[in-house]
Design a protein around this motif. Sequence first.
Motif, PDB file in Angstrom:
ATOM      1  N   LEU A   1       0.847  -1.183   0.000  1.00 56.40           N
ATOM      2  CA  LEU A   1       0.000   0.000   0.000  1.00 56.40           C
ATOM      3  C   LEU A   1       0.887   1.239   0.000  1.00 56.40           C
ATOM      4  CD1 LEU A   1      -2.674   1.546   0.286  1.00 56.40           C
ATOM      5  CD2 LEU A   1      -2.523   1.172   2.765  1.00 56.40           C
ATOM      6  N   TYR A   2       0.755   2.024  -1.045  1.00 52.19           N
ATOM      7  CA  TYR A   2       1.499   3.277  -1.179  1.00 52.19           C
ATOM      8  C   TYR A   2       0.472   4.392  -1.000  1.00 52.19           C
ATOM      9  CZ  TYR A   2       4.445   6.803  -3.566  1.00 52.19           C
ATOM     10  OH  TYR A   2       5.182   7.915  -3.909  1.00 52.19           O
ATOM     11  N   ASP A   3       0.549   5.085   0.133  1.00 49.99           N
ATOM     12  CA  ASP A   3      -0.473   6.061   0.487  1.00 49.99           C
ATOM     13  C   ASP A   3      -0.038   7.447   0.012  1.00 49.99           C
ATOM     14  OD1 ASP A   3      -3.041   5.972   1.617  1.00 49.99           O
ATOM     15  OD2 ASP A   3      -2.346   7.003   3.424  1.00 49.99           O
ATOM     16  N   CYS A   4      -0.849   8.044  -0.855  1.00 51.06           N
ATOM     17  CA  CYS A   4      -0.479   9.247  -1.606  1.00 51.06           C
ATOM     18  C   CYS A   4      -1.037  10.507  -0.943  1.00 51.06           C
ATOM     19  CB  CYS A   4      -1.025   9.157  -3.023  1.00 51.06           C
ATOM     20  SG  CYS A   4      -0.607   7.627  -3.892  1.00 51.06           S
ATOM     21  N   HIS A   5      -0.148  11.461  -0.643  1.00 50.85           N
ATOM     22  CA  HIS A   5      -0.539  12.684   0.057  1.00 50.85           C
ATOM     23  C   HIS A   5       0.209  13.893  -0.471  1.00 50.85           C
ATOM     24  CE1 HIS A   5      -2.626  10.647   3.488  1.00 50.85           C
ATOM     25  NE2 HIS A   5      -1.828   9.659   3.113  1.00 50.85           N
ATOM     26  N   SER A   6      -0.301  15.078  -0.130  1.00 47.63           N
ATOM     27  CA  SER A   6       0.431  16.316  -0.361  1.00 47.63           C
ATOM     28  C   SER A   6      -0.029  17.355   0.653  1.00 47.63           C
ATOM     29  CB  SER A   6       0.208  16.847  -1.783  1.00 47.63           C
ATOM     30  OG  SER A   6      -1.085  17.413  -1.909  1.00 47.63           O
ATOM     31  N   ILE A   7       0.796  18.379   0.832  1.00 47.19           N
ATOM     32  CA  ILE A   7       0.486  19.445   1.783  1.00 47.19           C
ATOM     33  C   ILE A   7       1.278  20.676   1.381  1.00 47.19           C
ATOM     34  CG2 ILE A   7       2.345  18.827   3.404  1.00 47.19           C
ATOM     35  CD1 ILE A   7       0.381  19.462   5.710  1.00 47.19           C
ATOM     36  N   ARG A   8       0.793  21.838   1.785  1.00 45.98           N
ATOM     37  CA  ARG A   8       1.546  23.065   1.560  1.00 45.98           C
ATOM     38  C   ARG A   8       2.923  22.961   2.227  1.00 45.98           C
ATOM     39  NH1 ARG A   8      -1.708  26.981   4.477  1.00 45.98           N
ATOM     40  NH2 ARG A   8      -3.200  25.356   5.001  1.00 45.98           N
ATOM     41  N   SER A   9       3.926  23.504   1.591  1.00 46.54           N
ATOM     42  CA  SER A   9       5.288  23.358   2.099  1.00 46.54           C
ATOM     43  C   SER A   9       5.561  24.189   3.344  1.00 46.54           C
ATOM     44  CB  SER A   9       6.302  23.721   1.012  1.00 46.54           C
ATOM     45  OG  SER A   9       6.117  25.058   0.585  1.00 46.54           O
ATOM     46  N   ARG A  10       4.677  25.152   3.614  1.00 46.24           N
ATOM     47  CA  ARG A  10       4.824  25.960   4.826  1.00 46.24           C
ATOM     48  C   ARG A  10       3.491  25.998   5.574  1.00 46.24           C
ATOM     49  NH1 ARG A  10       9.565  28.682   5.140  1.00 46.24           N
ATOM     50  NH2 ARG A  10       8.735  30.070   6.740  1.00 46.24           N
ATOM     51  N   CYS A  11       3.474  25.418   6.759  1.00 48.16           N
ATOM     52  CA  CYS A  11       2.300  25.413   7.645  1.00 48.16           C
ATOM     53  C   CYS A  11       2.810  25.581   9.075  1.00 48.16           C
ATOM     54  CB  CYS A  11       1.512  24.107   7.529  1.00 48.16           C
ATOM     55  SG  CYS A  11       0.618  23.867   5.994  1.00 48.16           S
ATOM     56  N   PRO A  12       3.047  26.813   9.517  1.00 46.70           N
ATOM     57  CA  PRO A  12       3.670  27.040  10.821  1.00 46.70           C
ATOM     58  C   PRO A  12       2.937  26.391  11.995  1.00 46.70           C
ATOM     59  CG  PRO A  12       3.667  29.061   9.540  1.00 46.70           C
ATOM     60  CD  PRO A  12       2.833  28.070   8.775  1.00 46.70           C
ATOM     61  N   PHE A  13       1.635  26.215  11.888  1.00 47.72           N
ATOM     62  CA  PHE A  13       0.894  25.565  12.965  1.00 47.72           C
ATOM     63  C   PHE A  13       1.293  24.104  13.110  1.00 47.72           C
ATOM     64  CE2 PHE A  13      -3.039  23.170  14.220  1.00 47.72           C
ATOM     65  CZ  PHE A  13      -3.056  23.570  15.550  1.00 47.72           C
ATOM     66  N   LEU A  14       1.669  23.469  11.996  1.00 44.51           N
ATOM     67  CA  LEU A  14       1.983  22.041  12.005  1.00 44.51           C
ATOM     68  C   LEU A  14       3.474  21.750  12.092  1.00 44.51           C
ATOM     69  CD1 LEU A  14      -0.493  20.641   9.314  1.00 44.51           C
ATOM     70  CD2 LEU A  14      -0.797  20.753  11.792  1.00 44.51           C
ATOM     71  N   PHE A  15       4.306  22.617  11.510  1.00 45.68           N
ATOM     72  CA  PHE A  15       5.748  22.361  11.508  1.00 45.68           C
ATOM     73  C   PHE A  15       6.502  23.657  11.250  1.00 45.68           C
ATOM     74  CE2 PHE A  15       3.951  21.205   7.356  1.00 45.68           C
ATOM     75  CZ  PHE A  15       4.618  22.075   6.507  1.00 45.68           C
ATOM     76  N   GLU A  16       7.754  23.689  11.692  1.00 46.10           N
ATOM     77  CA  GLU A  16       8.607  24.855  11.489  1.00 46.10           C
ATOM     78  C   GLU A  16       9.250  24.811  10.103  1.00 46.10           C
ATOM     79  OE1 GLU A  16      11.504  25.037  14.567  1.00 46.10           O
ATOM     80  OE2 GLU A  16      10.027  25.352  16.180  1.00 46.10           O
ATOM     81  N   GLY A  17       9.509  25.977   9.554  1.00 41.25           N
ATOM     82  CA  GLY A  17      10.275  26.067   8.323  1.00 41.25           C
ATOM     83  C   GLY A  17       9.543  25.546   7.097  1.00 41.25           C
ATOM     84  N   THR A  18      10.335  25.100   6.136  1.00 43.62           N
ATOM     85  CA  THR A  18       9.801  24.605   4.859  1.00 43.62           C
ATOM     86  C   THR A  18       9.950  23.094   4.800  1.00 43.62           C
ATOM     87  OG1 THR A  18      10.451  26.659   3.755  1.00 43.62           O
ATOM     88  CG2 THR A  18      10.004  24.753   2.348  1.00 43.62           C
ATOM     89  N   LEU A  19       8.883  22.424   4.421  1.00 46.64           N
ATOM     90  CA  LEU A  19       8.872  20.967   4.353  1.00 46.64           C
ATOM     91  C   LEU A  19       9.722  20.488   3.172  1.00 46.64           C
ATOM     92  CD1 LEU A  19       7.197  18.814   6.022  1.00 46.64           C
ATOM     93  CD2 LEU A  19       5.698  18.687   4.014  1.00 46.64           C
ATOM     94  N   PRO A  20      10.466  19.388   3.326  1.00 45.73           N
ATOM     95  CA  PRO A  20      11.147  18.801   2.160  1.00 45.73           C
ATOM     96  C   PRO A  20      10.137  18.394   1.081  1.00 45.73           C
ATOM     97  CG  PRO A  20      12.012  17.877   4.205  1.00 45.73           C
ATOM     98  CD  PRO A  20      10.788  18.678   4.574  1.00 45.73           C
ATOM     99  N   ASP A  21      10.616  18.170  -0.126  1.00 50.63           N
ATOM    100  CA  ASP A  21       9.730  17.831  -1.246  1.00 50.63           C
ATOM    101  C   ASP A  21       9.129  16.437  -1.096  1.00 50.63           C
ATOM    102  OD1 ASP A  21      10.358  20.293  -2.483  1.00 50.63           O
ATOM    103  OD2 ASP A  21      12.190  19.422  -3.309  1.00 50.63           O
ATOM    104  N   PHE A  22       9.974  15.460  -0.797  1.00 51.96           N
ATOM    105  CA  PHE A  22       9.532  14.081  -0.596  1.00 51.96           C
ATOM    106  C   PHE A  22       9.597  13.764   0.905  1.00 51.96           C
ATOM    107  CE2 PHE A  22      11.603  13.830  -4.848  1.00 51.96           C
ATOM    108  CZ  PHE A  22      10.527  13.365  -5.607  1.00 51.96           C
ATOM    109  N   ASN A  23       8.462  13.423   1.491  1.00 51.04           N
ATOM    110  CA  ASN A  23       8.407  13.051   2.899  1.00 51.04           C
ATOM    111  C   ASN A  23       7.946  11.598   2.974  1.00 51.04           C
ATOM    112  OD1 ASN A  23       8.581  15.869   4.538  1.00 51.04           O
ATOM    113  ND2 ASN A  23       7.558  16.126   2.570  1.00 51.04           N
ATOM    114  N   ILE A  24       8.899  10.719   3.248  1.00 50.50           N
ATOM    115  CA  ILE A  24       8.658   9.274   3.212  1.00 50.50           C
ATOM    116  C   ILE A  24       8.350   8.794   4.621  1.00 50.50           C
ATOM    117  CG2 ILE A  24       9.684   7.034   2.623  1.00 50.50           C
ATOM    118  CD1 ILE A  24      11.730   8.866   0.898  1.00 50.50           C
TER     119      ILE A  24
END
Length: 267
Positions: free
Chosen positions: A141-164
């Motif tokens: 099962l390969y679970d497919c997702h995406s999110i905005r690269s900047r969401c200060p409420f959820l995480f600091e800074g800029t998210l990497p492109d591929f999050n495994i």
Amino acid sequence: MKPVEVVEGTSPIILGFPHTGTHVPEDIWARLNDEGRRLRDTDWHIHRLYSGLLAGATTVRATFHRYVIDANRDPTGKSLYPGQNTTGLVPLTDFDNQPIWREEPDEEEIARRLAAFHRPYHEALEAQIERVKKLHGIAVLYDCHSIRSRCPFLFEGTLPDFNIGTDGGRTCAPAFERATVEICAAADGYTHVVNGRFRGGWTTRHYGRPQEGMHAIQMELAQHTHLESESEPFAYDEEKAERLRVHLRAVLERLEEIALSMKEETR
């Protein structure tokens, strides 16, 4: 509209799409405030991004929006990330911590949505996992997702492109994680992380039982990799997407190759 769309394939790979749906029934739409009706936290165009990348892949896609109920959350309401900001089974805020409801759902309403949306999605997913396992003795099962690269409420800074995400290697055999990391690391111009802020949601953790021949891995993509902009109207960028699809295709083909080799080894 049916809560889930399924396309059956012959590959050992199953693609899960819990967050690409934008359907909100009228009675639930009436409860959302203006912010909620923007549906900003959709995994925009992810099913289009993966379309046709792996011949024979099975797909299971929720058609309902995650504000109706989140198909990638524990049905008991248990937090995915205790101690960290996140959204729940039925989110009360968006990814910027802004309220999304005029009228928040009560326990009875949440139970109704579990039965009408969450449960049918997972019943369909479970059925496809069992079907694929009967075909191959293994399912991925390969679970497919995406999110905005900047969401200060959820995480600091800029998210990497591929999050495994493999929940620290628990949800799949090491070969699947290793292959995915190698391909993402070699992708020129892209960044990656393994089991960072997103280490696999409830779906990945629930179904990932490698000792039973059921492997699961989550891919969370930063949306700037395939959208013109990470704000309305969240338009699909064909040029960016085609560049990204080369690497996603390589990942899926390699996962399929590993799964089929494992099948042969068990004969």
